[in-house]
Design an enzyme around this catalytic site. Structure first.
Site, PDB file in Angstrom:
ATOM      1  N   GLY A  10       0.807  -1.215   0.000  1.00 61.27           N
ATOM      2  CA  GLY A  10       0.000   0.000   0.000  1.00 61.27           C
ATOM      3  C   GLY A  10       0.840   1.265   0.000  1.00 61.27           C
ATOM      4  N   ASN A  11       1.947   1.211   0.726  1.00 60.62           N
ATOM      5  CA  ASN A  11       2.794   2.372   0.900  1.00 60.62           C
ATOM      6  C   ASN A  11       3.436   2.887  -0.396  1.00 60.62           C
ATOM      7  OD1 ASN A  11       4.037   4.105   2.948  1.00 60.62           O
ATOM      8  ND2 ASN A  11       5.938   3.206   2.184  1.00 60.62           N
ATOM      9  N   LYS A 128     -12.493 -10.235   6.761  1.00 64.36           N
ATOM     10  CA  LYS A 128     -11.689  -9.082   6.346  1.00 64.36           C
ATOM     11  C   LYS A 128     -12.522  -7.805   6.389  1.00 64.36           C
ATOM     12  CE  LYS A 128      -7.792  -7.716   4.523  1.00 64.36           C
ATOM     13  NZ  LYS A 128      -6.557  -7.761   5.272  1.00 64.36           N
ATOM     14  N   LYS A 218      -3.275  -9.838  -1.550  1.00 66.97           N
ATOM     15  CA  LYS A 218      -2.457  -9.580  -2.737  1.00 66.97           C
ATOM     16  C   LYS A 218      -1.129 -10.331  -2.701  1.00 66.97           C
ATOM     17  CE  LYS A 218       1.003  -6.316  -1.762  1.00 66.97           C
ATOM     18  NZ  LYS A 218       1.010  -6.454  -0.353  1.00 66.97           N
ATOM     19  N   LYS A 280       2.997 -12.243   4.131  1.00 70.67           N
ATOM     20  CA  LYS A 280       4.049 -12.071   3.123  1.00 70.67           C
ATOM     21  C   LYS A 280       5.013 -13.259   3.173  1.00 70.67           C
ATOM     22  CE  LYS A 280       3.776  -7.092   3.734  1.00 70.67           C
ATOM     23  NZ  LYS A 280       2.595  -7.000   2.885  1.00 70.67           N
TER      24      LYS A 280
HETATM   25  P1  ADP Z   1       1.786  -3.653   2.961  1.00 68.46           P
HETATM   26  O1  ADP Z   1       0.655  -2.728   3.294  1.00 68.46           O
HETATM   27  O2  ADP Z   1       2.989  -2.980   2.398  1.00 68.46           O
HETATM   28  O3  ADP Z   1       1.385  -4.851   2.148  1.00 68.46           O
HETATM   29  P2  ADP Z   1       1.803  -4.344   5.803  1.00 68.46           P
HETATM   30  O4  ADP Z   1       1.690  -2.979   6.384  1.00 68.46           O
HETATM   31  O5  ADP Z   1       0.616  -5.222   5.827  1.00 68.46           O
HETATM   32  O6  ADP Z   1       2.357  -4.238   4.323  1.00 68.46           O
HETATM   33  O7  ADP Z   1       3.029  -5.140   6.463  1.00 68.46           O
HETATM   34  C1  ADP Z   1       4.281  -4.509   6.670  1.00 68.46           C
HETATM   35  C2  ADP Z   1       4.462  -4.236   8.146  1.00 68.46           C
HETATM   36  O8  ADP Z   1       4.673  -5.464   8.851  1.00 68.46           O
HETATM   37  C3  ADP Z   1       5.653  -3.414   8.546  1.00 68.46           C
HETATM   38  O9  ADP Z   1       5.394  -2.047   8.452  1.00 68.46           O
HETATM   39  C4  ADP Z   1       5.893  -3.847  10.012  1.00 68.46           C
HETATM   40  O10 ADP Z   1       5.342  -2.891  10.897  1.00 68.46           O
HETATM   41  C5  ADP Z   1       5.103  -5.134  10.155  1.00 68.46           C
HETATM   42  N1  ADP Z   1       5.825  -6.269  10.723  1.00 68.46           N
HETATM   43  C6  ADP Z   1       5.253  -7.195  11.527  1.00 68.46           C
HETATM   44  N2  ADP Z   1       6.130  -8.130  11.904  1.00 68.46           N
HETATM   45  C7  ADP Z   1       7.314  -7.810  11.339  1.00 68.46           C
HETATM   46  C8  ADP Z   1       8.606  -8.412  11.365  1.00 68.46           C
HETATM   47  N3  ADP Z   1       8.841  -9.524  12.056  1.00 68.46           N
HETATM   48  N4  ADP Z   1       9.593  -7.831  10.643  1.00 68.46           N
HETATM   49  C9  ADP Z   1       9.357  -6.702   9.949  1.00 68.46           C
HETATM   50  N5  ADP Z   1       8.155  -6.084   9.878  1.00 68.46           N
HETATM   51  C10 ADP Z   1       7.128  -6.620  10.569  1.00 68.46           C
END
Ligand code: ADP
Ligand code: MG
Length: 338
Positions: A10-11, A128, A218, A280
């Site tokens: 998303g970022n 969700k 996704k 992920k």
């Molecule tokens: P996106 O929106 O980019 O798909 P998310 O925000 O859902 O991603 O997931 C990314 C986030 O996961 C990071 O910003 C971090 O805060 C969090 N996170 C949780 N556990 C971990 C970990 N073990 N290592 C790194 N990040 C983590």
């Protein structure tokens, strides 16, 4: 030439505090595309996929405000709209960045459909949350009137619609895109595929597809796409430079190169946030189990270095813990690419 699927979080499109204006999205995409263009320059055959959470959330709200004057489209149609918006944005900005580097690729944004099973247990247990918060009275009215499943969120004080998040089983455009790439077109095209995980569709007995109101993770679809295309590398790009163990503690250990079995161990131990990093890592491990070569988690600035083995978390090796491969991750089929 290595085939690379990059999944943008998303970022990459909108920052947390952004309002969601077009000019904000353009600005953010301009921060994202240099790294993508650089990996194309470095010789990777690039395929891009991306999330759509905030965009589809806004479209849901817009549809709600427009009714009854303008009939609200079903959610799967809004999914298609969001893929159009974001695909268009990637096409504009990534192509401009490629041209700056004298690369002539055309960015081809597609509307992706992802088949899910009507018997997926997620349909019986929608989890969700989507769209805005409602007071209880409105939530009950919407549940009766629209047939939505509404759940209270005590922490944030309100009710929200919840929809199923079924597993992606098949990417309908996959075989066509694979043929295109195997014919060598990856040196001229950058496909943008399955935004927001793709539009969830189910197949009826006559073989016809119809859209359903659900969301697909996704990252899970990204693993399916990477396998379907026979990609060497799946890179999941988010807002942290790497995955960590002890994340959020005083001394997190950022992971560099890690074996798949070791990573599966951290996942089982709960090192990765539910609903954020864990999906992920699961997606990446599914890709490796299905025959993928390498899985990378990093942020946009670190992507080129991560692919060169100097940054990010890089997971290699297909033999992981004895969990069976999920049905969403087909074995690689057809002849291996050279
Ligand atoms: P996106 O929106 O980019 O798909 P998310 O925000 O859902 O991603 O997931 C990314 C986030 O996961 C990071 O910003 C971090 O805060 C969090 N996170 C949780 N556990 C971990 C970990 N073990 N290592 C790194 N990040 C983590
Ligand atoms: Mg996020």
């Amino acid at each position: 030439m290595s085939r690379l699927v990059v999944a943008l979080g998303g970022n990459a499109i909108q920052r947390a505090h952004d309002h969601g204006t077009w000019s904000e999205s353009v600005r953010q995409m301009r921060r994202t595309v240099p790294a993508l263009a650089e990996v194309v320059r470095a010789g990777h055959e690039l395929i891009v996929t991306h999330g759509n959470g905030p965009q589809v959330g806004n479209l849901l709200r817009e549809a709600e405000l427009g009714a009854p004057e303008i009939p609200a489209p079903p959610m799967h149609v809004l999914d298609a709209e969001s893929e159009g918006q974001i695909g268009y944005l990637v096409a504009l900005e990534l192509e401009a960045e490629l041209r700056r580097r004298r690369l002539a690729h055309t960015v081809v944004a597609m509307i992706g459909r992802t088949e899910v099973s009507a018997r997926d247990p997620a349909f019986r247990h929608p989890t969700k949350p989507v769209g805005r918060f409602y007071p209880e009275r409105d939530a009950r009215r919407l549940a009766r009137g629209e047939g939505w499943v509404m759940r209270p969120d005590p922490q944030r004080g309100g009710w929200r619609r919840v929809v199923p998040s079924p597993r992606p089983r098949r990417w309908l455009e996959g075989p066509g895109v694979r043929r295109m790439l195997d014919a060598g077109l990856g040196s001229q095209l950058v496909p943008v595929v399955t935004g927001g995980g793709g539009i969830p569709v189910v197949r009826d007995r006559s073989g016809r597809y119809r859209g359903v109101d659900a969301v697909i993770d996704k990252d899970r679809t990204a693993a399916l796409v990477a396998l379907e295309l026979g990609a060497d590398t799946l890179a999941i790009v988010t807002d942290v430079p790497a995955a960590a163990v002890g994340f959020g503690s005083a001394h997190p250990r950022w992971l560099g190169e890690v074996g798949a079995a070791e990573m599966a161990g951290y996942l089982a131990r709960g090192e990765f946030g539910e609903g954020s990093m864990a999906p992920k890592i699961e997606a990446g491990l599914d890709f490796l189990r299905g025959g993928g070569g390498r899985f990378v988690v990093t942020d946009i600035p670190s992507l080129p270095a991560a692919l060169a083995g100097r940054a990010g978390t890089r997971v290699v090796g297909g033999s992981t813990a004895p969990r069976k491969a999920p049905s969403s991750a087909p074995r690689r089929s057809g002849k291996p690419r050279s």
